[in-house]
Design a protein around this motif. Structure first.
Motif, PDB file in Angstrom:
ATOM      1  N   LEU A  22       0.487   1.002  12.695  1.00 15.09           N
ATOM      2  CA  LEU A  22       0.789   1.662  11.514  1.00 15.09           C
ATOM      3  C   LEU A  22      -0.350   1.403  10.305  1.00 15.09           C
ATOM      4  CD1 LEU A  22       4.304  -0.068  11.141  1.00 15.09           C
ATOM      5  CD2 LEU A  22       3.755   2.534  11.591  1.00 15.09           C
ATOM      6  N   ALA A  23      -1.317   0.510  10.547  1.00 18.98           N
ATOM      7  CA  ALA A  23      -2.413   0.288   9.773  1.00 18.98           C
ATOM      8  C   ALA A  23      -3.484   1.252   9.885  1.00 18.98           C
ATOM      9  CB  ALA A  23      -3.056  -0.998   9.997  1.00 18.98           C
ATOM     10  N   ALA A  24      -3.710   1.497  11.337  1.00 13.77           N
ATOM     11  CA  ALA A  24      -4.514   2.715  11.599  1.00 13.77           C
ATOM     12  C   ALA A  24      -4.034   4.049  10.972  1.00 13.77           C
ATOM     13  CB  ALA A  24      -4.828   2.755  13.108  1.00 13.77           C
ATOM     14  N   MET A  25      -2.646   4.478  11.135  1.00 17.89           N
ATOM     15  CA  MET A  25      -2.096   5.701  10.613  1.00 17.89           C
ATOM     16  C   MET A  25      -2.292   5.717   9.431  1.00 17.89           C
ATOM     17  SD  MET A  25       1.479   5.970  12.820  1.00 17.89           S
ATOM     18  CE  MET A  25       1.367   5.974  14.821  1.00 17.89           C
ATOM     19  N   MET A  26      -2.092   4.612   8.603  1.00 12.32           N
ATOM     20  CA  MET A  26      -2.013   4.579   7.019  1.00 12.32           C
ATOM     21  C   MET A  26      -3.464   4.793   6.370  1.00 12.32           C
ATOM     22  SD  MET A  26       0.655   1.570   6.092  1.00 12.32           S
ATOM     23  CE  MET A  26       0.448   1.816   4.320  1.00 12.32           C
ATOM     24  N   GLU A  27      -4.423   4.576   7.407  1.00 11.45           N
ATOM     25  CA  GLU A  27      -5.888   4.500   7.036  1.00 11.45           C
ATOM     26  C   GLU A  27      -6.252   6.039   7.136  1.00 11.45           C
ATOM     27  OE1 GLU A  27     -10.043   3.020   8.238  1.00 11.45           O
ATOM     28  OE2 GLU A  27      -8.572   1.977   8.805  1.00 11.45           O
ATOM     29  N   ASP A  28      -5.647   6.857   8.281  1.00 14.19           N
ATOM     30  CA  ASP A  28      -6.102   8.153   8.688  1.00 14.19           C
ATOM     31  C   ASP A  28      -5.364   9.181   7.702  1.00 14.19           C
ATOM     32  OD1 ASP A  28      -7.823   7.243  10.368  1.00 14.19           O
ATOM     33  OD2 ASP A  28      -6.675   7.375  12.104  1.00 14.19           O
ATOM     34  N   THR A  73       0.982  -1.044  -0.057  1.00 16.28           N
ATOM     35  CA  THR A  73      -0.015  -0.022   0.088  1.00 16.28           C
ATOM     36  C   THR A  73       0.829   1.114   0.090  1.00 16.28           C
ATOM     37  OG1 THR A  73      -1.775  -1.203   1.116  1.00 16.28           O
ATOM     38  CG2 THR A  73      -1.777   1.164   1.378  1.00 16.28           C
ATOM     39  N   LEU A  74       1.995   1.278   0.728  1.00 21.82           N
ATOM     40  CA  LEU A  74       2.665   2.513   0.972  1.00 21.82           C
ATOM     41  C   LEU A  74       3.182   2.604  -0.378  1.00 21.82           C
ATOM     42  CD1 LEU A  74       3.974   4.534   2.565  1.00 21.82           C
ATOM     43  CD2 LEU A  74       5.741   3.137   3.363  1.00 21.82           C
ATOM     44  N   LEU A  75       4.033   1.559  -1.111  1.00 23.57           N
ATOM     45  CA  LEU A  75       4.586   1.694  -2.502  1.00 23.57           C
ATOM     46  C   LEU A  75       3.463   1.985  -3.456  1.00 23.57           C
ATOM     47  CD1 LEU A  75       7.189   0.974  -3.911  1.00 23.57           C
ATOM     48  CD2 LEU A  75       6.185  -1.194  -4.400  1.00 23.57           C
ATOM     49  N   ALA A  76       2.365   1.704  -3.626  1.00 20.60           N
ATOM     50  CA  ALA A  76       1.502   1.879  -4.685  1.00 20.60           C
ATOM     51  C   ALA A  76       0.867   3.286  -4.327  1.00 20.60           C
ATOM     52  CB  ALA A  76       0.213   0.823  -4.675  1.00 20.60           C
ATOM     53  N   TYR A  77       0.614   3.815  -3.391  1.00 23.54           N
ATOM     54  CA  TYR A  77      -0.177   4.976  -2.873  1.00 23.54           C
ATOM     55  C   TYR A  77       0.762   6.044  -2.048  1.00 23.54           C
ATOM     56  CZ  TYR A  77      -3.961   2.235  -4.306  1.00 23.54           C
ATOM     57  OH  TYR A  77      -4.805   1.289  -5.043  1.00 23.54           O
ATOM     58  N   ARG A  78       2.111   6.010  -2.321  1.00 23.47           N
ATOM     59  CA  ARG A  78       3.018   6.893  -1.624  1.00 23.47           C
ATOM     60  C   ARG A  78       2.770   8.207  -1.597  1.00 23.47           C
ATOM     61  NH1 ARG A  78       7.729   5.165   0.524  1.00 23.47           N
ATOM     62  NH2 ARG A  78       9.227   6.827   1.208  1.00 23.47           N
ATOM     63  N   TYR A  79       2.363   8.546  -2.735  1.00 24.85           N
ATOM     64  CA  TYR A  79       1.949  10.145  -2.813  1.00 24.85           C
ATOM     65  C   TYR A  79       0.769  10.525  -2.026  1.00 24.85           C
ATOM     66  CZ  TYR A  79      -2.263   8.747  -5.485  1.00 24.85           C
ATOM     67  OH  TYR A  79      -3.338   8.185  -5.848  1.00 24.85           O
ATOM     68  N   THR A  80       0.272   9.617  -1.342  1.00 21.88           N
ATOM     69  CA  THR A  80      -0.953  10.254  -0.603  1.00 21.88           C
ATOM     70  C   THR A  80      -0.670  10.092   0.935  1.00 21.88           C
ATOM     71  OG1 THR A  80      -1.885   7.782  -0.138  1.00 21.88           O
ATOM     72  CG2 THR A  80      -2.743   9.068  -2.107  1.00 21.88           C
ATOM     73  N   PHE A  81       0.609   9.658   1.223  1.00 19.40           N
ATOM     74  CA  PHE A  81       1.004   9.839   2.454  1.00 19.40           C
ATOM     75  C   PHE A  81       2.121  10.939   2.693  1.00 19.40           C
ATOM     76  CE2 PHE A  81      -0.038   5.477   1.664  1.00 19.40           C
ATOM     77  CZ  PHE A  81      -0.884   5.077   2.858  1.00 19.40           C
ATOM     78  N   GLY A  82       2.476  11.712   1.682  1.00 20.45           N
ATOM     79  CA  GLY A  82       3.334  12.936   1.830  1.00 20.45           C
ATOM     80  C   GLY A  82       4.389  12.800   2.610  1.00 20.45           C
TER      81      GLY A  82
END
Length: 567
Positions: free
Chosen positions: A208-214, A153-162
């Protein structure tokens, strides 16, 4: 002979008690023997055999050796000691040393209880070790899957996590090291320590999962939603200023700058993975932005209120001033006819003074609104206060006006009451004339004159100018009491005279036979002719009742019947 029988009974009782006690203690020994055998048959060796299936190194090897030694000590030392204690207890029983045998059996039971607790602890610890190994083996695979998904998820949507993406990489890499640590601990037989690693790793991956969702939603608010709202507020603020709104008191520009700064602080928190802090700050920031919207909206509503209410309030003051002017003229007229208390006169002067102040205040607010230098919200507050004061003033004015009207009503009511009392007095006089009494007692004539005088006093008060209503009311109360008292006295006097006359007539039948009746009735007649009707009735009743008890009741009934027929 009796003593012998007593001794024999006591001996028999002692033998019976001794036999029962001995039998009970033998049963206790048998129960402890069964307990010992049950403990020897506990499946500790089978449980320890399960441990051998694990890696017999490190912590597992140490635990296995400790459990094995404990079990060997139980089987080779502790339970044989119990066996010896049971044998000693039987020996003591055979020698009838019951007390010592009982104490030894208690010690044996305590020893078996401690052995049982030790065995249960060994089995519980073995199961915990084996269970932790099995559960950890299952959960670690689930955690590996969750870890892989998080990395994808982090690799595919890295831009959404800034900016948070780099720190998430670090945290996931640190989590990956924990998998290696788990494998090493498991290989070394440290299953309990490995279990702690699994629990800590599970907690970290959940966080980490909760953070990546928020984080994507929080970044969206900080980078898009909230800045757009601030821009909208800034545009609205400028448009309102250009339209003539006074907004200096809101200090919007400083507030907007503060909100921009808070957004940057939230972004920094998200980049540092301080997600909960960022959530709290964003919640407060949303409330503050909403409050700014409300402030501008209140100014718009206040502008509408001022535009609508200013003419209406002016009209209210004009109507109140006109009504007060009419009331003033009415007050002057009433003062010529009625006596007004100083407090009422002062109240009207106070109304005039307050009305003048309200008019002055209204025009000050009107001028400030025309100058367009005061915020509409402040003008609205002042107009609302002014409206409230106008309403209070209208109520005071209405109360004063009703007071003036009440004075006239009170005068009319007083004249009506005077007419009613005159009719009541005339009714009393008519009743006296109709009754054809030989004359009137002096006291009655005095009361009649007093009642007439009180009515004349009321009439005189009503003719005074200015009219003093409290004095009129006082004279009315006195006249009312005098007239009502006279009317009651008239009815009573006429009734007494009629009953006295009837009683004398009824008693005439006894004059010839009873000299004392003749004498008593003559005294009653004398009193009647001299207008003392009350005393005449008393004398006639007393005389007749001596010779005919209950006679007066019959006379009253006959008189009442005649009155009912005449009515």
């Amino acid at each position: 002979m009796g003593i012998v029988w007593v001794i024999l009974l006591l001996a028999a009782g002692a033998i019976g008690y001794n036999h029962l006690r001995r039998k009970r203690m033998y049963r206790e020994i048998d129960g402890l023997e069964e307990w010992k055998i049950r403990l020897m048959n506990e499946p500790v060796p089978d449980e320890l055999a399960k441990v051998k299936q694990l890696n017999m190194t490190g912590e597992t090897e140490q635990l296995f050796e400790r459990w094995r030694q404990q079990w060997d000590d139980i089987v080779a030392v502790k339970l044989p000691n119990v066996e010896e204690q049971l044998f000693d207890a039987e020996t003591l029983l055979d020698k009838y040393r019951y007390r010592k045998a009982h104490r030894l059996l208690g010690q044996t039971a305590d020893a078996l209880r401690r052995v049982e607790e030790e065995i249960q602890q060994i089995i519980c610890e073995v199961n915990e070790l084996i269970g932790s190994e099995e559960q950890s083996r299952v959960e670690i695979e689930e955690l590996r899957t969750a870890h892989r998904e998080a990395k994808k998820t982090l690799l595919a949507y890295r831009y959404t996590f800034g900016a948070a993406a780099d720190l998430l990489d670090v945290r996931l890499a640190e989590a990956e090291k924990q998998f290696q640590l788990f494998a090493e601990l498991t290989e070394a037989g440290n299953y309990l320590a490995a279990r702690d690693v699994v629990l800590a790793l599970k907690q970290e991956l959940n966080r980490l999962a909760a953070m990546m969702e928020d984080i994507p939603a929080l970044l969206g608010e900080c980078q898009t939603s909230l800045p757009a709202q601030l821009a909208e507020l800034a545009d609205g603020y400028r448009e309102m200023e250009q339209s003539g709104y006074i907004l200096d008191h809101l200090d919007i520009e400083r507030a907007l700058a503060e909100k921009q700064e808070k957004i940057q602080r939230c972004l920094a928190m998200i980049g540092e993975l301080r997600i909960e802090e960022a959530k709290q700050m964003l919640a407060g920031l949303k409330e503050e932005i909403e409050a700014l919207y409300d402030s501008l909206e209140q100014e718009v509503l206040a502008h509408q209120y001022v535009q609508t209410e200013m003419p209406r309030i002016g009209g209210m003051l004009e109507e109140l001033a006109a009504a007060a002017k009419e009331t003033g003229a009415e007050a002057l007229f009433v003062q010529q006819s009625y006596h007004l208390p100083p407090g009422d006169v002062e109240k009207y002067r106070s109304i005039e003074k307050q009305l003048h102040q309200l008019q002055k205040r209204f025009w000050l607010i009107h001028d400030r609104a025309a100058e367009a230098k005061t915020a509409y919200s402040l003008l609205r507050e002042e107009l609302e206060q002014l409206t409230s004061q106008i309403d209070m003033m209208k109520e005071e004015h209405e109360q004063f006006r009703r007071m003036l009207q009440t004075l006239r009503k009170d005068e009319l009511i007083a004249r009506e009451k005077l007419d009613d009392m005159r009719k009541m007095l005339s009714e009393a006089v008519r009743l006296v004339q109709k009754s054809r009494l030989p004359g009137l007692p002096e006291s009655y004539s005095h009361e009649l004159a007093e009642a007439k005088t009180s009515l004349q006093a009321v009439a005189a008060r009503l003719e005074e100018k200015p009219l003093h209503m409290p004095a009129v009311d006082g004279a009315l109360e006195e006249a009312k009491a005098a007239v009502e008292r006279l009317h009651e006295r008239t009815v009573e006097m006429i009734e007494q005279a009629a009953l006295a006359e009837r009683t004398i007539q009824y008693g005439n039948r006894y004059r010839r036979r009873y000299p004392e009746v003749h004498k008593g009735l003559e005294e009653a007649e004398f009193l009647f002719r001299h207008y003392d009707y009350e005393e005449a009735l008393r004398q006639a009743v007393a005389t007749v009742e001596k010779v005919e008890p209950g006679a007066f009741d019959r006379v009253r009934q006959l008189w009442q019947a005649d009155n009912d027929q005449q009515s």
